[in-house]
Scaffold this motif. Structure first.
Motif, PDB file in Angstrom:
ATOM      1  N   LYS A  83      20.962  74.441  40.669  1.00 19.72           N
ATOM      2  CA  LYS A  83      20.186  75.380  40.780  1.00 19.72           C
ATOM      3  C   LYS A  83      19.475  75.341  42.185  1.00 19.72           C
ATOM      4  O   LYS A  83      19.294  76.621  42.840  1.00 19.72           O
ATOM      5  N   ARG A  84      19.396  74.437  42.705  1.00 24.09           N
ATOM      6  CA  ARG A  84      19.063  73.963  43.981  1.00 24.09           C
ATOM      7  C   ARG A  84      19.929  74.884  45.095  1.00 24.09           C
ATOM      8  O   ARG A  84      19.480  75.336  46.455  1.00 24.09           O
ATOM      9  N   LEU A  85      21.237  74.581  44.715  1.00 24.53           N
ATOM     10  CA  LEU A  85      22.504  75.355  45.510  1.00 24.53           C
ATOM     11  C   LEU A  85      22.739  76.568  45.480  1.00 24.53           C
ATOM     12  O   LEU A  85      23.593  77.050  46.094  1.00 24.53           O
ATOM     13  N   GLY A  86      22.042  77.095  44.275  1.00 30.68           N
ATOM     14  CA  GLY A  86      22.340  78.439  44.094  1.00 30.68           C
ATOM     15  C   GLY A  86      23.646  78.790  43.349  1.00 30.68           C
ATOM     16  O   GLY A  86      24.332  79.777  43.638  1.00 30.68           O
ATOM     17  N   ILE A  87      24.188  77.806  42.604  1.00 29.25           N
ATOM     18  CA  ILE A  87      25.779  78.021  41.842  1.00 29.25           C
ATOM     19  C   ILE A  87      25.291  77.580  40.478  1.00 29.25           C
ATOM     20  O   ILE A  87      24.045  76.931  39.959  1.00 29.25           O
ATOM     21  N   ASN A  88      26.172  77.914  39.649  1.00 27.38           N
ATOM     22  CA  ASN A  88      26.281  77.372  38.382  1.00 27.38           C
ATOM     23  C   ASN A  88      26.579  76.086  38.031  1.00 27.38           C
ATOM     24  O   ASN A  88      27.369  75.514  38.988  1.00 27.38           O
ATOM     25  N   ARG A  89      26.449  75.265  36.882  1.00 29.32           N
ATOM     26  CA  ARG A  89      26.622  73.893  36.528  1.00 29.32           C
ATOM     27  C   ARG A  89      28.127  73.843  36.568  1.00 29.32           C
ATOM     28  O   ARG A  89      29.034  72.860  37.109  1.00 29.32           O
ATOM     29  N   ALA A  90      28.919  74.818  36.031  1.00 29.89           N
ATOM     30  CA  ALA A  90      30.297  74.765  35.960  1.00 29.89           C
ATOM     31  C   ALA A  90      31.128  74.672  37.501  1.00 29.89           C
ATOM     32  O   ALA A  90      31.848  73.836  37.833  1.00 29.89           O
TER      33      ALA A  90
END
Length: 570
Positions: free
Chosen positions: A555-562
């Motif tokens: 979430k902090r990096l602005g990407i999804n977990r996958a």
């Protein structure tokens, strides 16, 4: 070239990350991976069939059920010798436990050979039929066996009996083989997809648990998600059908005199020349209840407790004393030292049937009526450093009421002054101080193996053991008493290691938080020469700051977990 659409229904969560990783090398395949075991897997398979899949892949009993329920070809992921060997070696690391592998002959013949050749202390039991699972596990439990290896059904049954289940997972080799078999089968066999009239109607209703029957009560189709099997007798089914016929309207009936209450909505509809009846089920309560700032839940499995050190052995033996099944307890220890784990152990070891609840003491007043109504049998009250003098008397009265209704009260704090214990009416409580990791060196290897097992089962991480020199390197760390910190670090190593054994080099390349906290953030780009390396270091830094919680880091990096998981594997 048109890609082959493959629906992969994994019976357990840890298989999905492995499938996602293997996708990269399959340029002619378009793979959709979902998780669902047995009946849930069947429902997912039907959804994938409607989405236009060409081939479905699953494993074991789930694959068999899917094959009978859909028109598509279904591939079974076979359990290889490598899969058995990995799981057996993983189980062998759990010292001090009696272990058994339970399965059908297609598994146990190979397992028996491995156990014999490697001289591993593991009992191998062969099932004749599925109905043998529960009685065999009950016998093993009576004989003192605590850890059971097997498939999803066997592991779930073991956990319901309070035993530790260890799932035999399918490795990369087996999954790759199933994908190759899907290619071959797709070339030779493509069945026409067909929309079933019954399924169209049920999808429109958007229900999960249901079955369809004829006017005579014959069940034509059933699908269960939260319910294991049809909870009605034939007499009850016919009575509901008669009510629908008489009223020509939907009938709603609630069943409360059962272990888990549920409601049924029965309707009728015309399928060409016949009348069919649909029955939709809904659970009225769950095994968990959210409280104000806390949670109440049913616990069916004994939590793992590393207790080889003298300090933890003494604590475990004390907690297992019969009088501590009901006596009030005060647990003291640093944050992350395992106070909640001990409370859960008390609840599960003494086989309490009610709810286990965790609640901050400040929220006790708001949740008091719910705790009383739920008939909580173990209540863990966490205490911070906030002053309680203003409402200590009210808390004392509430704790006394709960104790009177056979609720065991356990207080947990970093430190509990005697005057606070007195003001809460807990003078007779058994006080237990949890040791720091510094005083639990004998538990370190067990904790590490316990965490590796958990991550292997839940995240599909590859390592299943730690090399001796790597373990010695781990022991050099100065753990400050925080078991959660150790767990986060082992998770980091499990994600970083690309092989089945964590090597010393992996430990040295991935220092713990205690080793890196003195380093300046300006230095974490040191040694990075490419954009990809800088990206990797940023990800590692954010993971560290978020306590290695991948969801928060993504979430902090602005990407999804996958995407985060894929980048960590690169």
């Amino acid at each position: 070239m048109k890609k082959i659409n493959i629906g992969f229904i994994s019976p357990y969560d840890a298989m999905v990350p492995v499938i996602e990783e293997l996708k990269k090398g399959q340029n002619d395949l378009l793979i959709t991976a979902v998780t669902g075991n047995l009946e849930k897997g069947v429902a997912l398979a039907k959804e994938l069939e409607l989405q236009g899949m060409d081939v479905l892949i699953s494993r074991g009993g789930t694959a068999k059920l899917i094959r009978d329920a859909v028109m598509l070809p279904v591939i079974d992921v076979h359990m290889s010798g490598y899969d058995l060997l990995r799981s057996i070696m993983l189980a062998s690391g759990h010292l001090g436990e009696k272990k058994a592998l339970v399965g059908f002959s297609n598994i146990t013949i190979g397992a028996a050979s491995i156990v014999s050749l490697l001289e591993i202390d593991l009992k191998v039991v062969t099932l004749a039929e599925a109905s043998d699972v529960e009685p065999i596990l009950s016998t093993l439990k009576a004989e003192g066996y605590t850890r059971i290896l097997g498939d999803v059904v066997t592991v779930n049954a073991a956990q319901q009996l309070g035993m530790n289940g260890l799932l035999i997972q399918s490795g990369r080799e087996s999954i790759l083989q199933s994908l190759e078999e899907a290619r071959r089968l797709h070339k030779t066999q493509q069945k026409n997809q067909q929309l079933l009239r019954i399924f169209e109607h049920l999808l429109a209703e958007q229900e999960q648990d249901f079955f369809v029957a004829t006017k005579t009560g014959k069940v034509l189709y059933e699908n269960w998600s939260s319910i294991k099997r049809l909870p009605l007798t034939s007499t009850e089914i016919n009575a509901l059908i008669q009510q629908v016929n008489d009223s020509d309207l939907p009938v709603l009936k609630i069943f409360t005199e059962v272990e888990r209450p549920f409601s049924i909505r029965a309707t009728s509809w015309q399928d060409r020349s016949s009348t069919l009846f649909s029955f939709f089920f809904k659970r009225l309560s769950a095994s968990t209840h959210e409280l104000n700032g806390g949670l109440a839940e049913k616990i069916h499995q004994l939590p793992p407790l590393a207790a080889e050190s003298t300090a933890m052995k003494n604590i475990r033996h004390l907690l297992e004393e019969p009088f501590l099944a009901t006596a009030p307890i005060v647990l003291e220890g640093a944050p992350g030292s395992g106070k909640e784990t001990l409370a859960r152990y008390v609840h599960a070891y003494h086989q309490k049937q009610g709810y286990f609840a965790v609640l901050p003491i400040e929220e006790l007043k708001k949740s008091f009526s719910e705790l009383h109504a739920l008939k909580v049998t173990t209540l863990l009250v966490t205490i911070s450093n906030a002053p309680l003098s203003d409402f200590a008397r009210e808390i004392k009265e509430q704790l006394a009421v709960l104790a009177a209704q056979n609720t065991q009260v356990i207080l947990a704090a970093e430190e509990m002054p005697q005057n606070l214990i007195d003001s809460l009416g807990m003078q007779e409580a058994v006080r237990i101080t949890l040791p720091s990791l510094t005083d639990r060196q004998g538990d370190l290897e067990l904790l590490v193996h316990q965490f590796l097992t958990e991550f292997h089962q839940t995240l599909g991480t590859r390592p299943i053991k730690v090399r001796d020199d790597a373990m010695e390197e781990l022991k050099k760390n100065h753990w400050n008493g925080d078991v959660n910190e150790l767990k986060a670090y082992i998770k980091k190593l499990a994600l970083a290691e690309k092989e089945y054994v964590i090597e010393k080099g992996t430990v040295l390349k991935n220092p713990s938080a205690a080793q890196t906290q003195q380093k300046s953030k300006e230095l974490f780009f040191e040694g990075a020469t490419t954009l990809k390396e800088i990206e990797r270091k940023i990800i590692e830094q954010v993971l560290h700051e978020e306590g290695f919680n991948q969801t928060k880091a993504a979430k902090r990096l602005g990407i999804n977990r996958a995407t985060l998981w894929r980048k960590l594997k690169e």
